[in-house]
Design a protein around this motif. Structure first.
Motif, PDB file in Angstrom:
ATOM      1  N   GLU A 135      35.768  36.583  50.793  1.00 12.79           N
ATOM      2  CA  GLU A 135      35.777  37.470  49.628  1.00 12.79           C
ATOM      3  C   GLU A 135      34.558  37.231  48.748  1.00 12.79           C
ATOM      4  O   GLU A 135      33.938  38.164  48.250  1.00 12.79           O
ATOM      5  CB  GLU A 135      37.061  37.264  48.820  1.00 12.79           C
ATOM      6  N   ASP A 148      31.815  40.044  47.902  1.00 11.61           N
ATOM      7  CA  ASP A 148      31.838  40.560  46.535  1.00 11.61           C
ATOM      8  C   ASP A 148      30.692  40.022  45.688  1.00 11.61           C
ATOM      9  O   ASP A 148      30.826  39.831  44.491  1.00 11.61           O
ATOM     10  CB  ASP A 148      33.172  40.209  45.861  1.00 11.61           C
ATOM     11  N   LEU A 153      44.888  43.736  44.769  1.00  4.97           N
ATOM     12  CA  LEU A 153      43.880  44.485  44.025  1.00  4.97           C
ATOM     13  C   LEU A 153      44.364  45.907  43.756  1.00  4.97           C
ATOM     14  O   LEU A 153      44.203  46.437  42.650  1.00  4.97           O
ATOM     15  CB  LEU A 153      42.568  44.507  44.820  1.00  4.97           C
ATOM     16  N   THR A 167      37.144  46.447  41.394  1.00  9.31           N
ATOM     17  CA  THR A 167      36.324  45.459  42.106  1.00  9.31           C
ATOM     18  C   THR A 167      34.938  45.354  41.487  1.00  9.31           C
ATOM     19  O   THR A 167      34.430  44.252  41.237  1.00  9.31           O
ATOM     20  CB  THR A 167      36.199  45.846  43.593  1.00  9.31           C
ATOM     21  N   ASN A 171      35.290  37.562  41.739  1.00 16.96           N
ATOM     22  CA  ASN A 171      36.024  38.515  42.559  1.00 16.96           C
ATOM     23  C   ASN A 171      37.499  38.528  42.162  1.00 16.96           C
ATOM     24  O   ASN A 171      37.937  37.762  41.297  1.00 16.96           O
ATOM     25  CB  ASN A 171      35.854  38.207  44.053  1.00 16.96           C
ATOM     26  N   PHE A 172      38.261  39.406  42.796  1.00 14.46           N
ATOM     27  CA  PHE A 172      39.667  39.582  42.430  1.00 14.46           C
ATOM     28  C   PHE A 172      40.457  38.286  42.605  1.00 14.46           C
ATOM     29  O   PHE A 172      41.239  37.897  41.728  1.00 14.46           O
ATOM     30  CB  PHE A 172      40.282  40.696  43.281  1.00 14.46           C
TER      31      PHE A 172
END
Length: 370
Positions: free
Chosen positions: A237, A241, A282, A297, A307-308
Motif C-alpha cells: 500500500e 500510494d 476505504l 485516497t 495512506n488509508f
C-alpha cells in the motif's frame, strides 16, 4: 546416485500428498487453502509420474501413462492464488477466474477423446521422449502447461512490482523472502519447461528431485513463521500510494470542500470511532464522508501524507495507548482486538511503524503506563 534421486522423488510425491490432505481438511477453509490443496495435489501427481518414469514403470492402458498432463496446467493458477494468499490479500473467487483452470479441464477432455479415437498416440511414456523419441502432441501439451505456470509466476510478481525496490529489499525481510520464493518458483518451472522442450533428461529429474527440498521448506516457513508476510500488505500500500506518484499530477479533488472533508473525517474517526471496526474499508469510509474512494485516497496521500491503512492505524494505536494507560493489566492481544486489529502481528507492525517501538518496548519505557 540413482538411488538418491529415486528416494528424493518418493519423498517429494508422498509429502505433496500429505500437504494436499492437510490443506484440504484445515478448519475454516478458504479459497486460498483450497488452492494450496489443489497445488500440492497437482505436485503429487506430477512427481509420482516422475518417480514412475525414473523407475521404468509403464501402464498397459496408454492413457494412464499421461494423466499428469492436465495437472501440469493446474500448477500455474494454483501458485498464483497461493501467492495472493501469502500477501494477506483476501482472495475472492469469481467466475472469470475459471478461465485460468479451463486449459486443465480441456486438456483432460482432449486426452480422453483422442485416446478413444487413436490410442496408438499413447503407447509411449514421457521418459521415451526425454530419451530421444520425437515429440508428440502430448509432449507439446505438457510444455504448454509449464509455460502457463511460468507466465503466472511472472504475473504474480508483476502484481506487486512496486514493492521490489532496492530500499524495500534492504529493509523488509518479507519482501526479500517473497522475491526469493517467486524466483525459485519461476526458475524451477522455467527450467522444467526448457528441459521438457529440448528433451534434457537429467534436468527434468533434477528439477523434480529439488522439490523434495523446496516442499518441506515452504511448509516450514508458512507454519513456523506465520507472521513472515504480515507486513507485506502495508508495504504494498505504501509503495502504491506514494504522494509523488504520477497518478496525482492531475488532481481529482476539484469541487471537494477539503476543510469540510477534514471535519467529516474527524467526526467519523474521533466521535463515531469507525476505526474500531476491523472490517472498515476505504470504500466504507469514503461513503460515510460523501466522497469517492479515489478522492479520499488522494486526500489522505497528498494532504495528510499517509495512506488509508496508516491513517486508520494511527487512531487504533492511539486508542490502544489510552487503554494501556488506563488498564495496565490488560493484555496486548486483547487490546489489539479491542481497537480493531485482526491479529497481534498486524498490531505490532502498525504500532512500531507509528511509534518507532513495539508495544512491549513501549510498556517497558517511560512513555508507557507505570
Amino acid at each position: 546416485m540413482d538411488h538418491i534421486i529415486s528416494e528424493a522423488l518418493r519423498f517429494a510425491f508422498l509429502f505433496s500428498l500429505v500437504l494436499s490432505v492437510y490443506y484440504l481438511y484445515l478448519p475454516q477453509p478458504t479459497i486460498a487453502t483450497r488452492m494450496l490443496s489443489l497445488l500440492y495435489l497437482s505436485a503429487f501427481v506430477c512427481l509420482l509420474y516422475a518417480f514412475w518414469n525414473f523407475n521404468g514403470k509403464q501402464f498397459e492402458v496408454g492413457l494412464f501413462n499421461h494423466l499428469y498432463v492436465p495437472f501440469t496446467f493446474l500448477i500455474g493458477p494454483c501458485i498464483y492464488f497461493a501467492f495472493l494468499d501469502a500477501l494477506s490479500q483476501e482472495v475472492r473467487f469469481h467466475l472469470r477466474h475459471l478461465l485460468l483452470f479451463l486449459p486443465a479441464i480441456l486438456t483432460g477432455l482432449v486426452l480422453i477423446v483422442i485416446y478413444a479415437l487413436a490410442p496408438e498416440y499413447f503407447e509411449y511414456r514421457q521418459l521415451d521422449y526425454l530419451k530421444g523419441r520425437p515429440a508428440s502432441f502430448i509432449d507439446y501439451l505438457n510444455t504448454l502447461g509449464l509455460i502457463l505456470a511460468t507466465i503466472l509466476c511472472i504475473l504474480a510478481g508483476y502484481r506487486v512490482r512496486e514493492v521490489f525496490t532496492w530500499a524495500a529489499l534492504r529493509k523488509e525481510r518479507s519482501v526479500r523472502t517473497m522475491l526469493t520464493i517467486l524466483l525459485w518458483a519461476g526458475g524451477l518451472t522455467s527450467f522444467a519447461m526448457v528441459s521438457v522442450s529440448i528433451g534434457f533428461l537429467e534436468g527434468f529429474f533434477a528439477v523434480s528431485a529439488l522439490s523434495a527440498i523446496l516442499l518441506p521448506l515452504n511448509f516450514i516457513l508458512k507454519s513456523r513463521v506465520p507472521d513472515l508476510f504480515a507486513d507485506l500488505e502495508l508495504v504494498i500500500e505504501e509503495a502504491r500510494d506514494n504522494p509523488e506518484s504520477e497518478e496525482y499530477k492531475i488532481s481529482r479533488l476539484e469541487g471537494v470542500d477539503l476543510k469540510e472533508l477534514q471535519l467529516d473525517l474527524d467526526r467519523l474517526m474521533r466521535k463515531e470511532r469507525l476505526f474500531l471496526d476491523e472490517d472498515l474499508t476505504l470504500k466504507v469510509l469514503a461513503q460515510q464522508a460523501n466522497v469517492k474512494s479515489y478522492q479520499l485516497t488522494e486526500f489522505l496521500n497528498t494532504k495528510l501524507k499517509m495512506n488509508f491503512a496508516r491513517y486508520v492505524n494511527h487512531f487504533r494505536v492511539e486508542e490502544a495507548i489510552r487503554i494501556l494507560k488506563q488498564e495496565p493489566e490488560a493484555s496486548i492481544l486483547s487490546v489489539a482486538y479491542q481497537v480493531g486489529f485482526n491479529s497481534k502481528a498486524n498490531f505490532n507492525l502498525a504500532f512500531k511503524s507509528i511509534k518507532g517501538m513495539s508495544p512491549r518496548q513501549y510498556l517497558d519505557s517511560g512513555d508507557g503506563p507505570a
